[in-house]
Design an enzyme around this catalytic site. Structure first.
Site, PDB file in Angstrom:
ATOM      1  N   GLU A   2     -25.494   5.641  22.198  1.00  0.00           N
ATOM      2  CA  GLU A   2     -24.335   6.330  22.697  1.00  0.00           C
ATOM      3  C   GLU A   2     -22.997   6.113  22.045  1.00  0.00           C
ATOM      4  OE1 GLU A   2     -24.495   4.197  26.599  1.00  0.00           O
ATOM      5  OE2 GLU A   2     -25.545   6.060  27.387  1.00  0.00           O
ATOM      6  N   GLU A  31     -44.389  -6.516  20.809  1.00  0.00           N
ATOM      7  CA  GLU A  31     -43.574  -7.659  20.980  1.00  0.00           C
ATOM      8  C   GLU A  31     -44.221  -9.118  20.399  1.00  0.00           C
ATOM      9  OE1 GLU A  31     -43.344  -9.882  24.998  1.00  0.00           O
ATOM     10  OE2 GLU A  31     -42.884  -7.666  25.283  1.00  0.00           O
TER      11      GLU A  31
END
Length: 281
Positions: free
Chosen positions: A82, A113
């Site tokens: 963003e 992960e």
């Protein structure tokens, strides 16, 4: 010896959720969420330390990296993605990396992960170096992908920080600038996409926004470097010019079409010590 469960794994303050009506569920979730900003507020001194250091590094040409897995990784990628449209910066100023790659943004990647080595492999693709800053995001504070990346980064002289939601986590113990957001047990036990995720999002908003302001990407309270990528943003740009220069909509529209950047127009206005020159162009 009795061990205490990490906060993120402690049992919810509520039980029998399936027996609650819709209104009761919504009310109780909202009640829990109201504690999140207060938890973030307590961490502001630590956020301040991280931001101060990050700004100093980026002023010297460094970059800010986020790494995370699952919800935490998605939030990092979201915040990083963003910044270019909001502040008009290059896509390599703030870089978000998620365990499992971009495919993990939409669908969980099994065991991604758990790999201690992969994060550093992902980071070196971007030529991370000792001028850069790395922020590891993991609600548990134990995610192997994140921890492995942070440890390797420290070995290579990269300044490190972390955001976690448990006190004295292994991440906090192994970074230069730990940030702990202790929001308490989740509404659904262990579902860190809820309060923990909200807290992480708030902290990331604070970090990237403050960094961008300190680096001069905001004028007054306006996004003068935003990318004019749609009609809404063009209209916003016109309004900024009308307010800042005291000109009408048509004049502002003409200027924006010509220069395609609000900041550039404001700088020309300042350089020429008035808007008359601009109006006549």
């Amino acid at each position: 010896m009795k061990t205490t469960k990490p906060t993120t794994e402690q049992s919810s303050n509520y039980d029998g959720l399936e027996k609650m009506g819709i209104s009761e569920l919504l009310f109780n979730i909202n009640k829990e969420d109201q504690s999140v900003p207060l938890a973030v507020e307590k961490a502001i001194p630590h956020i301040n330390n991280f931001v101060t250091m990050t700004v100093s590094r980026m002023q010297l040409g460094g970059r800010l990296f986020y790494i995370g897995a699952g919800t935490s990784g998605r939030l990092g990628v979201l915040d990083a993605s963003e910044c270019p449209p909001t502040f008009g910066v290059s896509e390599d100023w703030i870089i978000g990396i998620i365990a499992g790659g971009d495919g993990a943004l939409r669908k969980a990647v099994e065991n991604a992960e758990d790999d201690m080595q992969q994060a550093w492999k992902d980071l070196i693709k971007f030529n991370i170096c000792d001028k850069d800053v790395l922020l590891g995001i993991a609600a548990s504070g134990t995610t192997p992908y994140v921890l492995g990346g942070l440890l390797k980064a420290k070995e290579n002289g990269v300044i490190t920080g972390s955001i976690s939601c448990n006190k004295n986590s292994v991440l906090s113990m192994n970074v230069d600038y730990p940030i702990e957001l202790i929001v308490g047990p989740e509404f659904i036990t262990g579902s860190t996409r809820m309060k923990s995720g909200t807290a992480q999002k708030l902290a990331l908003n604070m970090i990237s926004t403050t960094v961008m302001i300190q680096l001069g990407r905001v004028h007054g309270n306006k996004m003068v470097d935003m990318q004019l990528s749609n009609k809404k943003l063009v209209i916003r740009g016109i309004k900024i010019l009308m307010e800042e220069l005291g000109i009408d909509k048509e004049s502002a529209s003409v200027l924006l079409k010509k220069y395609k950047n609000v900041r550039k127009i404001l700088e020309i206005h300042k350089r020429d010590s008035g808007s008359q020159t601009l109006k006549k162009e």
